[in-house]
Structure formats: structure tokens, C-alpha cells
Design a protein around this motif. Sequence first.
Motif, mmCIF file in Angstrom:
data_model
loop_
_atom_site.group_PDB
_atom_site.id
_atom_site.type_symbol
_atom_site.label_atom_id
_atom_site.label_comp_id
_atom_site.label_asym_id
_atom_site.label_seq_id
_atom_site.Cartn_x
_atom_site.Cartn_y
_atom_site.Cartn_z
ATOM 1 N N ALA A 19 -12.752 29.622 39.678
ATOM 2 C CA ALA A 19 -11.944 29.201 38.523
ATOM 3 C C ALA A 19 -11.248 27.894 38.891
ATOM 4 O O ALA A 19 -10.894 27.656 40.058
ATOM 5 N N ARG A 20 -11.066 27.062 37.896
ATOM 6 C CA ARG A 20 -10.670 25.684 38.199
ATOM 7 C C ARG A 20 -9.212 25.512 38.641
ATOM 8 O O ARG A 20 -8.831 24.417 39.039
ATOM 9 N N MET A 45 -4.716 32.759 25.844
ATOM 10 C CA MET A 45 -5.243 31.403 26.010
ATOM 11 C C MET A 45 -5.534 30.717 24.668
ATOM 12 O O MET A 45 -5.487 29.503 24.562
ATOM 13 N N LYS A 46 -5.841 31.526 23.665
ATOM 14 C CA LYS A 46 -6.201 30.958 22.354
ATOM 15 C C LYS A 46 -5.051 31.056 21.350
ATOM 16 O O LYS A 46 -5.233 30.846 20.156
ATOM 17 N N ILE A 59 -7.769 27.196 30.965
ATOM 18 C CA ILE A 59 -6.932 26.973 32.153
ATOM 19 C C ILE A 59 -7.707 26.025 33.050
ATOM 20 O O ILE A 59 -8.927 25.913 32.924
HETATM 21 N N1 LIG Z 1 -13.029 20.326 31.780
HETATM 22 C C1 LIG Z 1 -12.038 21.357 31.974
HETATM 23 C C2 LIG Z 1 -12.729 22.725 31.958
HETATM 24 C C3 LIG Z 1 -11.732 23.848 31.932
HETATM 25 C C4 LIG Z 1 -12.422 25.195 31.903
HETATM 26 O O1 LIG Z 1 -13.628 25.305 31.571
HETATM 27 N N2 LIG Z 1 -11.678 26.231 32.254
HETATM 28 C C5 LIG Z 1 -12.233 27.564 32.268
HETATM 29 C C6 LIG Z 1 -11.778 28.282 33.539
HETATM 30 S S1 LIG Z 1 -12.435 27.559 34.986
HETATM 31 C C7 LIG Z 1 -11.687 28.366 31.099
HETATM 32 O O2 LIG Z 1 -10.525 28.280 30.782
HETATM 33 N N3 LIG Z 1 -12.541 29.169 30.486
HETATM 34 C C8 LIG Z 1 -12.151 30.044 29.402
HETATM 35 C C9 LIG Z 1 -12.520 29.469 28.076
HETATM 36 O O3 LIG Z 1 -13.086 28.364 27.991
HETATM 37 O O4 LIG Z 1 -12.235 30.154 27.078
HETATM 38 C C10 LIG Z 1 -11.271 21.095 33.275
HETATM 39 O O5 LIG Z 1 -11.842 20.522 34.209
HETATM 40 O O6 LIG Z 1 -10.082 21.454 33.354
#
Ligand SMILES: N[C@@H](CCC(=O)N[C@@H](CS)C(=O)NCC(=O)O)C(=O)O
Length: 217
Positions: A19-20, A45-46, A59
Motif C-alpha cells: 500500500a502506498r 475513503m469515499k 490513500i
Molecule cells: N497515484 C496515487 C494512487 C493512490 C492509490 O491508488 N491508492 C490506493 C492504495 S495504495 C487506494 O487508495 N486504493 C483504494 C481505491 O482506489 O479505492 C498515488 O500515488 O498516491
Amino acid sequence: MTITITAFERSPDGGKGLARDTRVRWALEEVGQPYEVRPVSFGAMKQPAHLALHPFGQIPTYEEGDLALFETGSIVLHIAEHHAGLLPDDPNARARAITWMFAALSTVEPPILELTNANLLEGDKPWAAQRMPLVEDRIRDRLGRLSARLGDADWLDGAFSAGDLMMVSVLLRIKSSGLLDEYPNLSAYVARGEARPAYKRAFAAQLAFNTRKPPTG
Ligand SMILES: N[C@@H](CCC(=O)N[C@@H](CS)C(=O)NCC(=O)O)C(=O)O
């Protein structure tokens, strides 16, 4: 001023560090900045409160005083620009390190994300197996060229920088696929990143966070 980042309440990877928020934790550890983590559920989150921080409902986010940021590229760049340790002082070297951050996020990560999507979202489609070699070859194209550029250097451009932090973070996403093993210098590069004390602290922190016990009572 307290730095607060957001992370999955429970990361779907169970704490493998994919996770980022891990890359943001890593950057903060490299520059020695303490931080707090606010967990966010998939539902929250939404919702408007989180969408006000992150327009795409994802996130991580980053808050410091009245500054709120989203996008890991922007967050890591902000950290690197405000604290010593992640960007060289020489203006040209600094610009090249930032270029590697962009390369990681906009040239190397997209085909890697395609593989994640192919596995997680399209694995049950009748054409999934047929498409997989194409997806993997697009990654190999990037890895081959990155491997050629890295050669036998430790890092992409001189000393370790935010460019390496971002590139290693992106490459870690395919560690389990076996694709990295085809490029021994890239495997060694990623291992060098993982061996950094700051990465280890960031990894341990996200693991503890993702495996913490739910509050009782
Ligand atoms: N380009 C964004 C991508 C962020 C991203 O994809 N986050 C993922 C977690 S690693 C997330 O929140 N996924 C849940 C979703 O998209 O609903 C960054 O680098 O911050």
C-alpha cells in the motif's frame, strides 16, 4: 507541526508493504520526521470528509498544519524539498533525481499496475491467460531499459535519492511475480533499498499497523 498521513484501516495485502503509505513512511523515516497515521476504512475513503483531502477517495494523504496533500509523488517531493537527505544540493542533480521520481510513477508504474489489475480484476475473464504475456512483456520492456541504465551502479544517479525511493517502491510491487529476477541488477537494486534502515523502520511500522489488534470494549 505534526505530520499526519492516512493509510488503509487494514491493507488488503495484510502488511506486505505494497500500500502506498509505505513509500511516504519511508520518505519520512529517511529524513527523520515523526508522523502519525490515521486509518481510513474503504467506506470512509469515499465520504465527503476524506474526499475533501483526496478528490479520488484514496490513500495516502498528508497533512501538516494547514497543508493537505494527496498523490505520493507530490507528498514525497514535498518531504524531500523541506528536509535534507532525499535530494542533492546541486540543482542539476536535484532536477535529475526528480526526473527519476516522475519516471517511476509515470513510465514504470503504469504497466506494473496493469499486471495487478490483470491478476485481481480480470483473472476470471476468458481472455485473461491470452493477455497475460502482453502485459508482462510491457513490463519487461521497461525493466530491460531500466536495467541497462542502472548497469552496475548502486543507485540511479549518484547517491540514493527520492528518485530511488520511488523507483524501488514501484518495483517492489512485482517482487512476487518473478519478473524482477530476470534482471539481477534490478533485484539487487531493490534489495539495497529494502536494506536501508529507514525502509526497514517504515516496513515494520506499516506491518505493526496492519496487524494491530482491534480496540476492545
Ligand atoms: N497515484 C496515487 C494512487 C493512490 C492509490 O491508488 N491508492 C490506493 C492504495 S495504495 C487506494 O487508495 N486504493 C483504494 C481505491 O482506489 O479505492 C498515488 O500515488 O498516491
